[in-house]
Scaffold this active site. Structure first.
Site, short mmCIF file in Angstrom:
data_model
loop_
_atom_site.label_atom_id
_atom_site.label_comp_id
_atom_site.label_asym_id
_atom_site.label_seq_id
_atom_site.Cartn_x
_atom_site.Cartn_y
_atom_site.Cartn_z
N ASN A 226 -8.44 4.29 -2.37
CA ASN A 226 -7.42 2.91 -1.85
C ASN A 226 -6.84 2.20 -2.88
OD1 ASN A 226 -6.58 1.17 0.09
ND2 ASN A 226 -8.76 0.03 0.50
N HIS B 188 -1.69 0.97 7.54
CA HIS B 188 -2.33 0.80 6.11
C HIS B 188 -2.20 2.48 5.32
CE1 HIS B 188 -4.34 -0.28 2.40
NE2 HIS B 188 -5.37 0.28 2.35
N CYS C 283 0.83 -1.23 0.10
CA CYS C 283 0.01 0.04 0.10
C CYS C 283 0.76 1.29 0.12
CB CYS C 283 -0.90 0.07 1.24
SG CYS C 283 -0.12 -0.14 2.81
#
Length: 214
Positions: free
Chosen positions: A189, A169, A12
């Site tokens: 995302n 994250h 991520c």
């Protein structure tokens, strides 16, 4: 806007940085990218699919002459996995000249009004966020994980979500708004278009929700 999918790779950090650099690339070249997260996974000083931070990937970009390839020139692997060696050290220059190098600025903790100003005036913000935890005995982290994993629409609001732990994250704030009287951040995302609201999530603004302003 193309939503990316990191698949089963803990990358991520790479996808969020690429998202944060979209506006920089457009301003320099007057065209959209997208830039390559795979190059950052393969070549940067971070841990491939085992996680990383924006500091390591930005240091790599700086050491590479402020360059990063477009995704078409350095595509992702089918599974998102890290390759054994870096495939291509070239790329597009992401600084205007030798004087105006690519830089980042860390924002003050907890000031979401200032974050809003930055999004309005300068563009996307790379953030770390507590997306919960699927294992262990912490009920709050379990609940956070379940709600985040299964988010579909509306404004994400998890009262009691820890704001100073488990920052596991990375995502990108790309906008903000108000819906039914509740302020929210619009965030991109990297879990593909089948997650969330076609890959995006609206998170309650003004409450440091799950540490997004920590």
């Amino acid at each position: 806007m193309q939503i990316k999918n990191q698949r089963y790779c803990g990358s991520c950090y790479a996808f969020a940085l690429v998202g944060a650099l979209k506006k920089t690339y457009v301003q320099i070249y007057n065209t959209s990218g997208p830039l390559s997260p795979q190059q950052l996974i393969d070549c940067s000083y971070e841990n491939g699919c085992e996680g990383g931070s924006f500091v390591g990937v930005l240091n790599y970009i700086h050491d590479n002459g402020d360059r990063l390839n477009l995704e078409k020139d350095y595509p992702s692997t089918p599974t998102g996995a890290k390759q054994d060696k870096c495939q291509n050290f070239t790329g597009q220059v992401l600084s205007y000249n030798a004087t105006h190098r690519l830089q980042y600025r860390q924002l003050s903790t907890g000031n979401e009004n200032y974050m809003k100003q930055i999004v309005y005036e300068q563009g996307p913000i790379y953030i770390y966020y507590n997306a919960g935890k699927r294992e262990g005995n912490d009920t709050a982290l379990h609940q956070t994980s379940a709600k985040f994993d299964h988010y579909g629409y509306g404004i994400y609001d998890v009262p009691g979500c820890p704001t100073h732990e488990n920052m596991n994250h990375a995502m990108v704030i790309i906008g903000y708004g108000t819906q039914n009287g509740t302020d929210y951040w619009l965030m991109e995302n990297s879990w593909g278009i089948t997650w969330g609201d076609e890959g995006f999530i609206k998170i309650k603004r003004g409450a440091n929700m799950c540490g997004l302003a920590t």
